[in-house]
Design a protein around this motif. Structure first.
Motif, PDB file in Angstrom:
ATOM      1  N   GLY A   1     -87.553  46.224 -78.709  1.00 10.78           N
ATOM      2  CA  GLY A   1     -87.761  47.644 -78.926  1.00 10.78           C
ATOM      3  C   GLY A   1     -86.487  48.367 -79.313  1.00 10.78           C
ATOM      4  O   GLY A   1     -85.388  47.799 -79.321  1.00 10.78           O
ATOM      5  N   THR A   2     -86.634  49.637 -79.641  1.00  4.36           N
ATOM      6  CA  THR A   2     -85.491  50.479 -79.956  1.00  4.36           C
ATOM      7  C   THR A   2     -85.688  51.808 -79.217  1.00  4.36           C
ATOM      8  O   THR A   2     -86.779  52.394 -79.256  1.00  4.36           O
ATOM      9  N   GLN A   3     -84.653  52.243 -78.547  1.00  8.67           N
ATOM     10  CA  GLN A   3     -84.757  53.424 -77.677  1.00  8.67           C
ATOM     11  C   GLN A   3     -84.577  54.707 -78.478  1.00  8.67           C
ATOM     12  O   GLN A   3     -83.625  54.838 -79.258  1.00  8.67           O
ATOM     13  N   VAL A   4     -85.494  55.626 -78.261  1.00  8.77           N
ATOM     14  CA  VAL A   4     -85.387  56.964 -78.836  1.00  8.77           C
ATOM     15  C   VAL A   4     -85.265  57.957 -77.685  1.00  8.77           C
ATOM     16  O   VAL A   4     -86.100  57.963 -76.778  1.00  8.77           O
ATOM     17  N   THR A   5     -84.222  58.752 -77.730  1.00  9.89           N
ATOM     18  CA  THR A   5     -83.999  59.761 -76.698  1.00  9.89           C
ATOM     19  C   THR A   5     -83.831  61.112 -77.365  1.00  9.89           C
ATOM     20  O   THR A   5     -82.966  61.273 -78.229  1.00  9.89           O
ATOM     21  N   VAL A   6     -84.678  62.053 -76.973  1.00  6.19           N
ATOM     22  CA  VAL A   6     -84.639  63.392 -77.556  1.00  6.19           C
ATOM     23  C   VAL A   6     -84.302  64.391 -76.457  1.00  6.19           C
ATOM     24  O   VAL A   6     -85.011  64.486 -75.457  1.00  6.19           O
ATOM     25  N   SER A   7     -83.240  65.122 -76.668  1.00  2.00           N
ATOM     26  CA  SER A   7     -82.812  66.106 -75.680  1.00  2.00           C
ATOM     27  C   SER A   7     -83.217  67.505 -76.117  1.00  2.00           C
ATOM     28  O   SER A   7     -83.279  67.806 -77.315  1.00  2.00           O
ATOM     29  N   SER A   8     -83.474  68.343 -75.136  1.00  2.00           N
ATOM     30  CA  SER A   8     -83.914  69.713 -75.446  1.00  2.00           C
ATOM     31  C   SER A   8     -82.736  70.644 -75.628  1.00  2.00           C
ATOM     32  O   SER A   8     -81.597  70.305 -75.347  1.00  2.00           O
TER      33      SER A   8
ATOM     34  N   GLN B   1     -90.502  30.534 -83.360  1.00  2.00           N
ATOM     35  CA  GLN B   1     -91.034  31.575 -82.515  1.00  2.00           C
ATOM     36  C   GLN B   1     -90.838  32.916 -83.217  1.00  2.00           C
ATOM     37  O   GLN B   1     -89.716  33.331 -83.496  1.00  2.00           O
ATOM     38  N   VAL B   2     -91.943  33.573 -83.497  1.00  2.00           N
ATOM     39  CA  VAL B   2     -91.858  34.871 -84.156  1.00  2.00           C
ATOM     40  C   VAL B   2     -91.415  35.916 -83.153  1.00  2.00           C
ATOM     41  O   VAL B   2     -91.890  35.959 -82.011  1.00  2.00           O
ATOM     42  N   GLN B   3     -90.515  36.775 -83.583  1.00  2.00           N
ATOM     43  CA  GLN B   3     -90.109  37.898 -82.745  1.00  2.00           C
ATOM     44  C   GLN B   3     -89.915  39.105 -83.639  1.00  2.00           C
ATOM     45  O   GLN B   3     -89.272  39.020 -84.683  1.00  2.00           O
ATOM     46  N   MET B   4     -90.466  40.225 -83.187  1.00  2.00           N
ATOM     47  CA  MET B   4     -90.289  41.460 -83.917  1.00  2.00           C
ATOM     48  C   MET B   4     -88.895  42.003 -83.627  1.00  2.00           C
ATOM     49  O   MET B   4     -88.372  41.855 -82.517  1.00  2.00           O
ATOM     50  N   LEU B   5     -88.301  42.651 -84.632  1.00  2.00           N
ATOM     51  CA  LEU B   5     -86.976  43.227 -84.469  1.00  2.00           C
ATOM     52  C   LEU B   5     -87.024  44.680 -84.893  1.00  2.00           C
ATOM     53  O   LEU B   5     -87.198  44.973 -86.073  1.00  2.00           O
ATOM     54  N   GLU B   6     -86.876  45.562 -83.921  1.00  2.00           N
ATOM     55  CA  GLU B   6     -86.900  46.994 -84.168  1.00  2.00           C
ATOM     56  C   GLU B   6     -85.478  47.551 -84.161  1.00  2.00           C
ATOM     57  O   GLU B   6     -84.629  47.078 -83.400  1.00  2.00           O
ATOM     58  N   SER B   7     -85.252  48.565 -84.975  1.00  2.00           N
ATOM     59  CA  SER B   7     -83.940  49.206 -85.027  1.00  2.00           C
ATOM     60  C   SER B   7     -84.098  50.653 -85.467  1.00  2.00           C
ATOM     61  O   SER B   7     -85.180  51.062 -85.908  1.00  2.00           O
ATOM     62  N   GLY B   8     -83.017  51.402 -85.364  1.00  2.00           N
ATOM     63  CA  GLY B   8     -83.008  52.775 -85.863  1.00  2.00           C
ATOM     64  C   GLY B   8     -83.108  53.842 -84.798  1.00  2.00           C
ATOM     65  O   GLY B   8     -83.022  55.031 -85.100  1.00  2.00           O
ATOM     66  N   GLY B   9     -83.303  53.435 -83.556  1.00  2.00           N
ATOM     67  CA  GLY B   9     -83.385  54.423 -82.494  1.00  2.00           C
ATOM     68  C   GLY B   9     -82.041  55.088 -82.248  1.00  2.00           C
ATOM     69  O   GLY B   9     -81.019  54.711 -82.824  1.00  2.00           O
ATOM     70  N   GLY B  10     -82.047  56.086 -81.384  1.00  2.00           N
ATOM     71  CA  GLY B  10     -80.815  56.787 -81.065  1.00  2.00           C
ATOM     72  C   GLY B  10     -81.098  58.012 -80.238  1.00  2.00           C
ATOM     73  O   GLY B  10     -82.226  58.225 -79.780  1.00  2.00           O
ATOM     74  N   SER B  11     -80.070  58.808 -80.058  1.00  2.00           N
ATOM     75  CA  SER B  11     -80.181  60.058 -79.311  1.00  2.00           C
ATOM     76  C   SER B  11     -80.055  61.226 -80.261  1.00  2.00           C
ATOM     77  O   SER B  11     -79.080  61.309 -81.016  1.00  2.00           O
ATOM     78  N   VAL B  12     -81.032  62.110 -80.224  1.00  2.00           N
ATOM     79  CA  VAL B  12     -81.023  63.285 -81.099  1.00  2.00           C
ATOM     80  C   VAL B  12     -81.455  64.503 -80.297  1.00  2.00           C
ATOM     81  O   VAL B  12     -82.053  64.373 -79.222  1.00  2.00           O
TER      82      VAL B  12
ATOM     83  N   ASP C   1     -91.136  62.740 -76.974  1.00  2.00           N
ATOM     84  CA  ASP C   1     -91.116  61.542 -77.815  1.00  2.00           C
ATOM     85  C   ASP C   1     -90.141  60.499 -77.281  1.00  2.00           C
ATOM     86  O   ASP C   1     -90.080  59.379 -77.797  1.00  2.00           O
ATOM     87  N   THR C   2     -89.369  60.863 -76.281  1.00  2.00           N
ATOM     88  CA  THR C   2     -88.413  59.925 -75.685  1.00  2.00           C
ATOM     89  C   THR C   2     -89.145  58.721 -75.130  1.00  2.00           C
ATOM     90  O   THR C   2     -90.066  58.853 -74.318  1.00  2.00           O
ATOM     91  N   ALA C   3     -88.778  57.533 -75.598  1.00  2.00           N
ATOM     92  CA  ALA C   3     -89.447  56.297 -75.188  1.00  2.00           C
ATOM     93  C   ALA C   3     -88.758  55.114 -75.850  1.00  2.00           C
ATOM     94  O   ALA C   3     -87.921  55.286 -76.742  1.00  2.00           O
ATOM     95  N   MET C   4     -89.155  53.927 -75.426  1.00  2.00           N
ATOM     96  CA  MET C   4     -88.798  52.718 -76.151  1.00  2.00           C
ATOM     97  C   MET C   4     -89.903  52.474 -77.169  1.00  2.00           C
ATOM     98  O   MET C   4     -91.092  52.498 -76.818  1.00  2.00           O
ATOM     99  N   TYR C   5     -89.521  52.238 -78.394  1.00  2.00           N
ATOM    100  CA  TYR C   5     -90.479  52.052 -79.480  1.00  2.00           C
ATOM    101  C   TYR C   5     -90.520  50.590 -79.912  1.00  2.00           C
ATOM    102  O   TYR C   5     -89.473  49.949 -80.062  1.00  2.00           O
ATOM    103  N   TYR C   6     -91.727  50.114 -80.129  1.00  2.00           N
ATOM    104  CA  TYR C   6     -91.968  48.728 -80.515  1.00  2.00           C
ATOM    105  C   TYR C   6     -92.898  48.682 -81.732  1.00  2.00           C
ATOM    106  O   TYR C   6     -93.705  49.597 -81.934  1.00  2.00           O
TER     107      TYR C   6
END
Length: 128
Positions: free
Chosen positions: A121-128, A1-12, A90-95
């Motif tokens: 997915g990988t979560q990206v959170t951007v704070s103002s 079963q193929v599954q995509m693996l995302e990484s690298g997200g974070g809070s900035v 840009d805050t979102a879950m990225y796939y």
């Protein structure tokens, strides 16, 4: 079963940068055009960027043009999304996903090919 693996997200903080990575077991990414997508709660998943199978052509959502860059390392079987000058919107879950490029009256788009391949997915959170 193929599954995509995302990484690298974070809070900035706004103005910061992140690089997302995507790989997949048993799926040569250079056999396909590949896309990055993002989704926020209550909204449809939207395409952020795509890279054609040849690697020669890219596409970007208007909201990220000039700030994001998609690339692929075939030797590592990894797709990247370099994100600069990040904004709170840009805050979102990225796939990532293999996609099929289509020509439309408003330009090119890349529609996901295999719904069962979506990763967590990988979560990206951007704070103002």
């Amino acid at each position: 079963q193929v599954q995509m693996l995302e990484s690298g997200g974070g809070s900035v903080q706004a103005g910061g940068s992140l690089t997302l990575s995507c790989t997949a077991s048993e799926l040569p990414l250079d056999d396909y055009s590949m896309g990055w997508y993002r989704q926020t709660p209550g909204k449809e998943r939207e395409v952020v960027s795509f890279l054609t199978r040849s690697g020669r052509n890219t596409g970007y959502a208007d909201s990220v043009k000039g700030r994001f860059a998609i690339s692929r390392d075939n030797a590592k079987n990894t797709l990247y999304l370099q994100m600069n000058n990040l904004k709170p919107e840009d805050t979102a879950m990225y796939y990532c996903a293999p996609c099929g490029v289509m020509e439309t009256t408003t330009g090119r788009r890349c529609d996901p090919l295999f719904p069962s391949y979506w990763g967590r997915g990988t979560q990206v959170t951007v704070s103002s």
